[in-house]
Design an enzyme around this catalytic site. Sequence first.
Site, short mmCIF file in Angstrom:
data_model
loop_
_atom_site.label_atom_id
_atom_site.label_comp_id
_atom_site.label_asym_id
_atom_site.label_seq_id
_atom_site.Cartn_x
_atom_site.Cartn_y
_atom_site.Cartn_z
CB CYS A 90 13.32 9.17 8.20
SG CYS A 90 13.71 7.84 7.07
CE LYS A 103 -1.87 2.63 3.05
NZ LYS A 103 -1.86 3.92 2.31
CD GLU A 136 13.13 3.84 7.78
OE1 GLU A 136 12.87 4.76 8.61
OE2 GLU A 136 13.25 4.02 6.57
CD GLU A 146 10.71 12.33 11.50
OE1 GLU A 146 11.45 11.85 10.63
OE2 GLU A 146 9.80 11.68 12.06
#
Length: 500
Positions: free
Chosen positions: A292, A183, A258, A388
């Site tokens: 990331c 997906k 992850e 983040e």
Amino acid sequence: MHNFQAQDHFADGAQYIAGRLTKGTSGTSHAVVDPATGDEVYTYELAGTDDVDAAVAAAADAFPGWAGATPGERSDALQRFAGVLAERAEEIAQAESLQCGKPIKLSREFDVPGTVDNAAFFAGAARHLQGQSAGEYTGDHTSYVRREPIGVVGSIAPWNYPLQMAAWKVLPAIAAGNTIVLKPAELTPFTSLLFAQAATEAGIPDGVVNIVTGAGKGAGEHLVGHPDVAMTSFTGSTGVGKRVAEIATATVKRLHLELGGKAPFVVFDDADLDAAVHGAVAGALINSGQDCTAATRAYVQRPLYEAFVQGVADLMESVRLGDPFDPSTDMGPLISHAHRDRVAGFVDRARSYARVVTGGEALQHPGAYYKPTLIADAAQDSEIVQSEIFGPVLVVLPFDSDDEGIRLANDTPYGLAASAWSRDVFRANRATREIKAGCVWVNDHIPILSEMPHGGYKASGYGKDMSAYSFEEYTQVKHVMFDNTAVVRKDWHRTIFRDR
């Protein structure tokens, strides 16, 4: 100008099940928006739970044949796959830049070549699914280890690197003999669909690679919780990763995560200042900072601090924002106006406690552009340092001793990537040992390669993408043991019945 016409190319729908495009059945339409212009470039029907069920069924049907293929047969198919991807490189690059807004030079020189190389690597790796050597460890038995595919893999990929994430999910899974339902993010389905089409064109059997393009709450959660899915692999935010883990745990699935990152960039006082400045700007701004592993927290030893801040600010101000399809454009927009506003919110809140050295504003432009931004004088425990941001924002802080620099680098919930900058091999080697991250670069930041693993520590998740280590995620290890004596009454039987 781009030449990729998504509405024509995917007129049959944005789902790829059992080797063909099909329309979703959720009853909800979705528009893919070019983030560089704000224009809708493709409208499609999202996948519903019935589409997920159909894709999982196709993968389950294809599994026995694909798992039973020899390593050589799978290797040959993957080598053909790499060739098809290489032949279609320009089409794929244009689709990636259109949906993501990333500069065409990044798509052409990083995303697409890296994906072709991944396919070629796993074509070779498919022949090397090895276990421990056979041996007579008890003296009376021969033992050996088999690596076997797990079954149907259900994977969820993010919007920042749609092509590469499709490759990182699909390639090790199918090289090991699994089948997969992927997906992609509903914002960026194009290159995942092209990737699956290329697999079919290369002769990989129908049902081995399937794509369902739907919302996370509907299609994504149904895929993760599906009883016929044996493993889930997810790349995305730590918050969503926790939800994925909750759903997967209910069915005792193999799980690979992850997740987020907040990479430190540690510059010691003997570093090459010019190299560190250039590395920081490149590492912070790649993919508009939507990475990331991007450099987000620069810790600079005090003797170099002021010069580093000035050098980074000057270089950031020279970065060319513009049309992603102009080969001279250095940085494109963020993925959406909503995400741009989220990034701007972090910076605007930081103005009350830190100094915006350069940038810190959106462009007056229809696209979702935000200027490269450098922030200084923030406290270590501030939001801009700890959270983040996922945008073109670098915060820089000074440190005094080496102990302090490494301590600050580790002062984060995350542990995906980091870099250390020094001419002293002993100093750099200490940093690679003591910084808690899945990858630590020395005198560079960002490069990845197919032969080496990618994955994190702590809240950045667990498990590895790329490299032969990824097979640990996608294979089941089985111990096989043969009796070599043909003795009916084994000595150990006496512990259950009778005497010696």
